[in-house]
Design a protein around this motif. Sequence first.
Motif, PDB file in Angstrom:
ATOM      1  N   UNK A   4      17.797   6.418   6.702  1.00 30.36           N
ATOM      2  CA  UNK A   4      16.327   5.443   6.628  1.00 30.36           C
ATOM      3  C   UNK A   4      17.034   5.409   4.686  1.00 30.36           C
ATOM      4  N   UNK A   5      17.278   6.540   3.957  1.00 27.57           N
ATOM      5  CA  UNK A   5      18.137   6.266   2.924  1.00 27.57           C
ATOM      6  C   UNK A   5      18.742   5.404   3.020  1.00 27.57           C
ATOM      7  N   UNK A   6      19.808   4.949   3.433  1.00 32.00           N
ATOM      8  CA  UNK A   6      20.491   3.801   3.328  1.00 32.00           C
ATOM      9  C   UNK A   6      20.217   2.561   3.114  1.00 32.00           C
ATOM     10  N   UNK A   7      18.853   2.936   4.289  1.00 29.94           N
ATOM     11  CA  UNK A   7      18.520   1.117   5.000  1.00 29.94           C
ATOM     12  C   UNK A   7      17.454   1.482   3.696  1.00 29.94           C
ATOM     13  N   UNK A   8      16.637   2.292   2.694  1.00 27.99           N
ATOM     14  CA  UNK A   8      15.236   1.619   2.243  1.00 27.99           C
ATOM     15  C   UNK A   8      16.417   1.312   0.906  1.00 27.99           C
ATOM     16  N   UNK A   9      17.155   1.954   0.445  1.00 24.43           N
ATOM     17  CA  UNK A   9      18.199   1.703  -0.309  1.00 24.43           C
ATOM     18  C   UNK A   9      18.702  -0.150  -0.337  1.00 24.43           C
ATOM     19  N   UNK A  10      19.914  -0.136   0.803  1.00 24.98           N
ATOM     20  CA  UNK A  10      19.894  -1.660   0.548  1.00 24.98           C
ATOM     21  C   UNK A  10      19.027  -2.729   0.981  1.00 24.98           C
ATOM     22  N   UNK A  11      17.638  -2.290   0.989  1.00 30.51           N
ATOM     23  CA  UNK A  11      16.240  -3.272   0.715  1.00 30.51           C
ATOM     24  C   UNK A  11      15.743  -3.186  -0.363  1.00 30.51           C
ATOM     25  N   UNK A  12      15.814  -2.219  -1.767  1.00 33.40           N
ATOM     26  CA  UNK A  12      15.037  -2.139  -2.563  1.00 33.40           C
ATOM     27  C   UNK A  12      16.399  -2.295  -2.941  1.00 33.40           C
ATOM     28  N   UNK A  13      17.671  -1.801  -3.306  1.00 36.05           N
ATOM     29  CA  UNK A  13      18.546  -2.624  -4.586  1.00 36.05           C
ATOM     30  C   UNK A  13      18.353  -3.706  -5.922  1.00 36.05           C
ATOM     31  N   UNK A  14      17.305  -4.257  -5.557  1.00 38.07           N
ATOM     32  CA  UNK A  14      17.809  -6.117  -6.256  1.00 38.07           C
ATOM     33  C   UNK A  14      16.079  -5.435  -7.185  1.00 38.07           C
ATOM     34  N   UNK A  15      15.280  -4.306  -6.935  1.00 39.48           N
ATOM     35  CA  UNK A  15      13.614  -4.579  -6.981  1.00 39.48           C
ATOM     36  C   UNK A  15      14.078  -2.895  -7.489  1.00 39.48           C
ATOM     37  N   UNK A  16      14.627  -1.931  -8.100  1.00 43.58           N
ATOM     38  CA  UNK A  16      14.677  -0.558  -8.492  1.00 43.58           C
ATOM     39  C   UNK A  16      13.131  -1.075  -9.720  1.00 43.58           C
ATOM     40  N   UNK A  17      12.516  -1.725 -10.333  1.00 40.03           N
ATOM     41  CA  UNK A  17      12.148  -1.419 -11.117  1.00 40.03           C
ATOM     42  C   UNK A  17      10.363  -1.278 -10.731  1.00 40.03           C
ATOM     43  N   UNK A  18      10.747  -1.640  -8.927  1.00 41.49           N
ATOM     44  CA  UNK A  18       9.261  -2.322  -8.446  1.00 41.49           C
ATOM     45  C   UNK A  18       8.601  -0.788  -8.146  1.00 41.49           C
ATOM     46  N   UNK A  19       7.564  -0.444  -7.440  1.00 45.43           N
ATOM     47  CA  UNK A  19       7.283   0.698  -7.198  1.00 45.43           C
ATOM     48  C   UNK A  19       7.041   0.690  -5.786  1.00 45.43           C
ATOM     49  N   UNK A  20       7.372   2.003  -5.504  1.00 47.72           N
ATOM     50  CA  UNK A  20       8.028   2.480  -4.474  1.00 47.72           C
ATOM     51  C   UNK A  20       6.623   3.125  -3.110  1.00 47.72           C
ATOM     52  N   UNK A  21       6.296   4.236  -4.441  1.00 48.28           N
ATOM     53  CA  UNK A  21       5.008   4.682  -4.073  1.00 48.28           C
ATOM     54  C   UNK A  21       4.162   5.173  -4.760  1.00 48.28           C
ATOM     55  N   UNK A  22       2.951   4.612  -4.527  1.00 47.62           N
ATOM     56  CA  UNK A  22       0.908   4.744  -5.545  1.00 47.62           C
ATOM     57  C   UNK A  22       0.490   6.077  -4.934  1.00 47.62           C
ATOM     58  N   UNK A  23       0.440   6.836  -5.582  1.00 45.98           N
ATOM     59  CA  UNK A  23      -0.477   7.875  -5.037  1.00 45.98           C
ATOM     60  C   UNK A  23      -1.776   8.087  -6.215  1.00 45.98           C
ATOM     61  N   UNK A  24      -2.675   7.403  -5.605  1.00 44.06           N
ATOM     62  CA  UNK A  24      -3.485   8.287  -6.531  1.00 44.06           C
ATOM     63  C   UNK A  24      -3.534   7.898  -8.120  1.00 44.06           C
ATOM     64  N   UNK A  25      -2.843   7.196  -8.483  1.00 46.60           N
ATOM     65  CA  UNK A  25      -2.072   6.413  -9.835  1.00 46.60           C
ATOM     66  C   UNK A  25      -1.421   6.347  -9.820  1.00 46.60           C
ATOM     67  N   UNK A  26      -1.088   6.887  -9.596  1.00 46.23           N
ATOM     68  CA  UNK A  26       0.604   7.510 -10.296  1.00 46.23           C
ATOM     69  C   UNK A  26       1.825   7.384  -9.406  1.00 46.23           C
ATOM     70  N   UNK A  27       2.540   5.943 -10.542  1.00 48.22           N
ATOM     71  CA  UNK A  27       3.199   4.744  -9.642  1.00 48.22           C
ATOM     72  C   UNK A  27       4.669   6.279  -9.895  1.00 48.22           C
ATOM     73  N   UNK A  28       5.560   5.668  -8.633  1.00 47.31           N
ATOM     74  CA  UNK A  28       6.837   5.858  -8.687  1.00 47.31           C
ATOM     75  C   UNK A  28       8.268   5.070  -8.196  1.00 47.31           C
ATOM     76  N   UNK A  29       8.842   4.769  -9.156  1.00 49.17           N
ATOM     77  CA  UNK A  29       9.585   3.277  -9.094  1.00 49.17           C
ATOM     78  C   UNK A  29      10.470   3.436  -7.529  1.00 49.17           C
ATOM     79  N   UNK A  30      11.262   2.661  -7.460  1.00 48.11           N
ATOM     80  CA  UNK A  30      12.824   3.009  -6.495  1.00 48.11           C
ATOM     81  C   UNK A  30      13.428   3.632  -6.962  1.00 48.11           C
ATOM     82  N   UNK A  31      13.687   3.136  -8.691  1.00 43.84           N
ATOM     83  CA  UNK A  31      14.527   4.162  -9.341  1.00 43.84           C
ATOM     84  C   UNK A  31      14.308   5.712  -8.836  1.00 43.84           C
TER      85      UNK A  31
END
Length: 79
Positions: A34-61
């Motif tokens: 799952x990690x490899x799949x998630x990384x491969x799909x988002x390696x060009x979007x490391x600045x993008x938001x992976x998780x938004x939890x109660x207004x706390x954002x975590x980028x893919x990086x």
Amino acid sequence: MTVLANKTKPSTAKPWLKYYTEEQKNKVMPVCSLYDYLYDCNKDYLHGIAINYYDNNITYRQLFERIQKTAQAFMEIGV
């Protein structure tokens, strides 16, 4: 453990498949972690938001860094 009336285990009977289309049932799944799949799909979007939890954002990086840090800690204790 939930057992169906005919004593078949849900993992064998797969009752959830009735909610899937034939295309979804026959889709070939990636042969990787799952990690490899998630990384491969988002390696060009490391600045993008992976998780938004109660207004706390975590980028893919940040997500990948935290996963690697956690994996390293587990390896250090022999898990």
